[in-house]
Design a protein around this motif. Structure first.
Motif, PDB file in Angstrom:
ATOM      1  N   LEU B 225      31.241  31.078  43.037  1.00  0.00           N
ATOM      2  CA  LEU B 225      32.038  31.829  42.252  1.00  0.00           C
ATOM      3  C   LEU B 225      33.248  30.896  41.764  1.00  0.00           C
ATOM      4  O   LEU B 225      33.913  30.963  40.540  1.00  0.00           O
ATOM      5  N   GLU B 226      33.768  30.267  42.844  1.00  0.00           N
ATOM      6  CA  GLU B 226      34.807  29.483  42.538  1.00  0.00           C
ATOM      7  C   GLU B 226      34.685  28.446  41.313  1.00  0.00           C
ATOM      8  O   GLU B 226      35.639  28.088  40.598  1.00  0.00           O
ATOM      9  N   LEU B 227      33.513  27.728  41.652  1.00  0.00           N
ATOM     10  CA  LEU B 227      33.111  26.590  40.652  1.00  0.00           C
ATOM     11  C   LEU B 227      32.748  27.368  39.302  1.00  0.00           C
ATOM     12  O   LEU B 227      33.391  26.887  38.302  1.00  0.00           O
ATOM     13  N   VAL B 228      32.083  28.573  39.084  1.00  0.00           N
ATOM     14  CA  VAL B 228      31.802  29.134  37.971  1.00  0.00           C
ATOM     15  C   VAL B 228      33.369  29.466  37.327  1.00  0.00           C
ATOM     16  O   VAL B 228      33.381  29.387  36.131  1.00  0.00           O
ATOM     17  N   PHE B 229      34.099  30.109  37.961  1.00  0.00           N
ATOM     18  CA  PHE B 229      35.256  30.705  37.427  1.00  0.00           C
ATOM     19  C   PHE B 229      36.017  29.537  36.973  1.00  0.00           C
ATOM     20  O   PHE B 229      37.001  29.693  36.124  1.00  0.00           O
ATOM     21  N   GLY B 230      36.085  28.300  37.776  1.00  0.00           N
ATOM     22  CA  GLY B 230      36.708  27.324  37.483  1.00  0.00           C
ATOM     23  C   GLY B 230      36.468  26.476  36.324  1.00  0.00           C
ATOM     24  O   GLY B 230      37.171  25.743  35.498  1.00  0.00           O
ATOM     25  N   ILE B 231      35.100  26.565  35.849  1.00  0.00           N
ATOM     26  CA  ILE B 231      34.691  25.531  34.652  1.00  0.00           C
ATOM     27  C   ILE B 231      33.984  26.297  33.728  1.00  0.00           C
ATOM     28  O   ILE B 231      33.914  25.593  32.586  1.00  0.00           O
ATOM     29  N   CYS B 232      33.654  27.493  33.864  1.00  0.00           N
ATOM     30  CA  CYS B 232      32.762  28.362  32.793  1.00  0.00           C
ATOM     31  C   CYS B 232      33.806  28.633  31.533  1.00  0.00           C
ATOM     32  O   CYS B 232      34.877  29.036  31.897  1.00  0.00           O
ATOM     33  N   ASP B 233      33.138  28.529  30.336  1.00  0.00           N
ATOM     34  CA  ASP B 233      33.902  29.212  29.367  1.00  0.00           C
ATOM     35  C   ASP B 233      33.764  30.682  29.068  1.00  0.00           C
ATOM     36  O   ASP B 233      34.535  31.239  28.505  1.00  0.00           O
TER      37      ASP B 233
END
Lengths: 672, 268
Positions: B225-233
């Motif tokens: 989730l860290e990756l998702v919340f970090g890069i997703c629009d």
């Protein structure tokens, strides 16, 4: 009409018993018993030996039958499970099929080595000489027909009752889905599988004894029984006992009743009845083809995985071949090849040079396995039929007035090309039927097609020339006649190397990379945009054409187009040998083609005639060896040479082996 | 209403059942070019199934998928690849016989081939059979493949086979294949599983760069989730086959429904 129905029920009951044996073993082990014909043949010969008063022990026929079915059959099943069948569970489909065909080839060879290789055509079964025992609506029913029908019914009801109504049946069905769950019930799954092989072999033996009066003691007759029972098994989708039983029974009835309606000669009269098993299979496959488990029954297995025994062997081989050192070894190979090629016609006389030239022709046929199996990953058991059809077509245009020219005017080289094209077109048609299917279904359809060609095409007088074959000739090119063994040697070698060059070229092209992807993962290939069906169909047709050209080369050397040299029983030996040598390896396939010709010739030169089938036994055994070495013999030998070259170049051959997926997965899930 | 470009990806009311299990139930989502769209949810939520329906490897029972204004309905994965779609797999689908570099070169050629159309593909097949005309691997292809592999940290493994790679490296190779096709729509199925934190950050930067610079539509299925919340629009959240919420990463981080799906709810 009723008499034909009763005769059909008796024939169908035989097919049904054999079909049930296939279903029983497949249900528990997920191994399709291509060796069932060999098992039945061996047991039938045991019965013949025990009961025949002239050449055997002359025991009572019922006692002999009981000993064979109740003791020898289960013991044979258990023995084969112990040494081989129990080790097949997790192997790839190609390896399973190759091993089972190797077993079939080896069992037939062992039987003829023990009991003699002369076919015996007049044999009585356990019932003895047939006699009428009662009449139904004025139709006589023989003791043989009655006993076959009753026995099949008892086996069917018994099988259904055991599988569906008993704890043993429940455990058997359960062990297919989860061996672990079977263990948790306190049952040893190995015991379950071994038991089904014992029962399945006994039932196959029973069918074998019953069919004896119809086919005699010849491997070909038993192959026909198996083809018909395979149709039943396909109708039952390999697992449904009832569908398999009634499907096979219906096939027998239709086969007999059709006699009433068909002319006694002509294409329809002679070809339709033998074609029925194939037509039933194709019909069932087309009906089931919307079903995913029929369309691609082993998609999961085909997905690349380092846990698969084939992939492990392959990755070890590739690690050696990818080593940056020692690549000079191939030049050593090329030099040896040139020296041997030039030396053969100088050293050997015309007989041996000619034999090696025919070996080149067989190598061309074997190279078709590189395309079909090595590139496209298709298990084809009909390459021999494509070779035979190529031969027939080429000989036909030479011996008849056709669009290509008047009788005797068509150049042999053109006729050979026509043979290749005809084989390719027929290959494309067969491919359209079997390629959308999973590998096992495709293997069975090609097996049935090969039998169909044996019975419906090769038997026609315009092709077989009343059994003596159509005359054929040697090619001429730019005024050069290849009319002596030594000249033909160079002609055959040139064609072989041209085809090898084309196949090498194919592998290094984009298309070659595409086929590697299709073999490893169809999902990957599809999502990259590759049209899997068209690509595989193209290569299947090309493989058939290459087999056809190879066949015409054999006929050209022998100066006669003899279709009976291309029958399915021989084709199984070819397949076993090709796969055992390694279908991806051109060197291996060349070794296969040469071995096929040279080993029997060498054995017949130095060993007594009684041991004539020893080479065939060896061919079967090398296919069985694929259990240990799934990528084949030649890649292993090649890797040994490369290891030596690497060592001589000062490199290291240390191979840590593939990374263990499960181990990696467990580390990931543990957060390591 | 959002703009629809030729590479906007839309799913409308997609449902699929496996036997008695409703794996997806009327799920709709939209992914825009130049953006990264996250698809998250607990195990068994239906994320990979959704990617299967979008890429055509699974056939939905209801609903449809649009690429731009064109419905791809129940077309084959090949057709979707020809429309510029590429994907990675959670269980890597790699080829033992090919090296890492050959995988990338194959993907590059695949991308060019599907863009060129069927006729060229057929001609390639015929040309492949003609000795001297068949195409071996060129120096330019090697250079391009090596550059991509270096960027993903797989440069030193380029001559290895997939069986010599760790699971994380295999997933990175999956991403490399996807990138090499030069697709306009990329579906990434858990690409960071098996990677350490720095490798994950590197991957995240690369995905972001791709989306922004090449205007690619990216759908990212991830457990990290860290990756998702970090890069997703934009992020869509699935649970038990239902779309339970969607919005910006900040909104999803704060969403009660999302927290309940991941952590469970406490009954009063």
């Amino acid at each position: 009409m009723l008499s034909f129905v009763i005769a059909g029920l008796a024939v169908g009951a035989l097919y049904a018993m054999s079909a049930m044996a296939l279903v029983i073993t497949y249900n528990a082990s997920r191994v399709f018993n291509f060796a069932q014909g060999g098992m039945a043949f061996f047991l039938a010969y045991c019965f013949f030996f025990l009961s025949n008063p002239d050449t055997g022990l002359g025991w009572n026929t019922w006692l002999s039958a009981a000993l064979v079915v109740l003791i020898a059959g289960p013991l044979l099943g258990l023995f084969l499970w112990w040494i081989l069948l129990g080790k097949l569970g997790n192997l790839a489909p190609l390896t399973k099929v190759a091993v089972m065909i190797g077993l079939q080839v080896a069992l037939v060879a062992v039987t003829t080595l023990i009991f003699g290789h002369e076919p015996v055509y007049l044999v009585y079964g356990p019932v003895g000489e047939p006699s009428v025992i009662f009449s139904v609506f004025d139709v006589n029913v023989s003791n043989e027909q009655f006993i076959i029908i009753v026995t099949a019914a008892i086996v069917a009801l018994g099988g259904y009752w055991v599988l569906n109504k008993t704890m043993a049946g429940l455990v058997t069905r359960g062990s297919v889905d989860s061996e672990l769950m079977t263990v948790l019930t306190g049952t040893n799954p190995k015991f379950v599988i071994a038991s089904t092989w014992a029962i399945g072999t006994a039932v196959a033996g029973l069918a074998g004894l019953m069919v004896l009066p119809k086919v005699g003691l010849s491997p070909g007759g038993f192959a026909n029984l198996i083809a018909a029972s395979m149709a039943g098994a396909v109708i039952g989708k390999f697992t449904n006992l009832w569908r398999a039983f009634f499907g096979a029974l219906l096939l027998g009835v239709v086969q007999e009743v059709l006699v009433l309606y068909l002319p006694s000669d002509g294409l329809l009269g002679t070809a339709l009845r033998p074609s029925l098993p194939f037509l039933f299979m194709v019909g069932a496959v087309l009906i089931y083809s919307r079903n995913k488990d029929v369309r691609a029954d082993t998609q999961k297995v085909e997905v690349a995985s380092v846990n698969n025994a084939y992939e492990v062997s392959l990755s070890h081989y590739l690690n050696v071949m990818r080593n940056p050192k020692g690549h000079w070894d191939r030049w050593v190979g090329y030099v040896v090849l040139v020296v041997v090629m030039v030396g053969i016609p100088v050293i050997f006389n015309d007989y041996w040079t000619g034999l090696i030239a025919v070996g080149f022709a067989y190598t061309v046929v074997f190279l078709s396995y590189r395309l079909v199996t090595g590139e496209a990953g298709i298990i084809s058991l009909s390459q021999i039929s494509f070779a035979g059809l190529g031969v027939i077509a080429a000989a036909y245009v030479v011996n008849n007035d056709t669009v290509f020219g008047a009788k005797g005017t068509v150049p042999i080289l053109l006729a050979m090309l026509i043979g290749g094209v005809v084989a390719g077109v027929i290959g494309a048609i067969v491919g359209m039927i079997c390629l959308p299917l999973g590998p096992l279904y495709a293997a069975i359809v090609t097996f049935a097609f090969a039998l169909l060609v044996d019975q419906a095409v090769y038997t026609r007088d315009e092709f077989s020339n009343y059994g003596s074959g159509l005359p054929f000739g040697r090619p001429t090119l730019f005024g050069m006649d290849f009319d002596t063994p030594k000249k033909y040697y160079w002609f055959a070698a040139a064609i072989m190397f041209i085809i090898m060059f084309i196949l090498w070229s194919l592998r290094r092209s984009t298309t070659g990379l595409v086929f590697a992807t299709i073999r490893a993962s169809r999902v990957r290939a599809a999502t990259l945009g590759f049209d899997i069906f068209i690509a595989r169909l193209g290569v299947f047709a090309l493989g058939a054409a290459v087999a056809g050209i190879g066949g015409t080369m054999v006929a050209s050397f022998q100066l006669v187009a003899f279709p009976n040299g291309f029958i399915m029983v021989i084709g199984l030996v070819w397949f076993a040998l090709a796969v055992a040598q390694g279908t991806s390896s051109m060197g291996g396939l060349a070794a296969g083609g040469m071995t096929l010709l040279l080993m029997p010739a060498i054995f017949s030169e130095f060993l007594p005639e009684r041991l004539a089938d020893l080479p065939v036994l060896l061919f079967g055994l090398v296919a069985i060896n694929m259990v240990k070495d799934p990528i084949g013999i030649q890649p292993g030998v090649r890797a040994q040479f490369r290891r030596l070259a690497i060592k001589l170049s000062g490199g290291s051959t240390h191979d840590p082996g593939p990374v263990d997926d499960d181990n990696v997965n467990s580390k990931v899930s543990a957060g390591v | 209403m959002s703009t629809i470009n030729s590479t906007t990806l839309r799913a409308e009311g997609v449902s699929i059942r496996f036997g008695g299990v409703q794996a997806l139930n009327k799920v709709s989502l939209e992914a825009q070019p130049g953006q990264i769209t996250g698809l998250i949810g607990p195990n068994g939520a239906g994320k990979s199934t959704m990617l299967g329906c979008i890429s055509g490897t699974l056939e939905q029972n209801e609903g449809t998928i649009f690429v731009g204004e064109t419905s791809v309905g129940k077309t084959t994965p090949q057709k979707r690849a020809s429309m510029g779609m590429a994907r990675t797999f959670q269980g890597p689908q790699l080829v033992t016989e090919l090296t890492v570099r050959e995988h990338v070169i194959l993907a590059d050629r695949a991308g060019k081939q599907v863009r060129a159309g069927k006729l060229v593909t057929s001609l390639n097949f015929i040309v492949a059979l003609i000795p001297f005309f068949s195409r071996g691997i060129s120096k330019a292809e090697i250079a391009n493949a090596d550059a991509l592999l270096n960027e993903l940290g797989l440069g030193k493994d380029k001559d290895k086979g997939p069986s010599d790679l760790t699971l994380g490296q295999r997933r990175l190779l999956e991403v490399a294949i996807c990138l090499a096709t030069n697709a306009k729509i990329m579906l990434l199925d858990e690409p960071s599983a098996g990677l350490d934190r720095s490798e994950t950050e590197n991957l995240g930067q690369m995905i972001t760069k791709l989306a922004r610079e090449r205007n690619i539509t990216i759908v990212l299925v991830e457990h990290d989730l860290e990756l998702v919340f970090g890069i997703c629009d934009r992020v869509f959240v699935l649970d038990f086959g239902q779309l339970i919420d969607s919005g910006t990463p900040a909104e999803m981080r704060a969403s009660k429904a999302v927290q309940a799906a991941y952590l469970g709810t406490v009954e009063d």
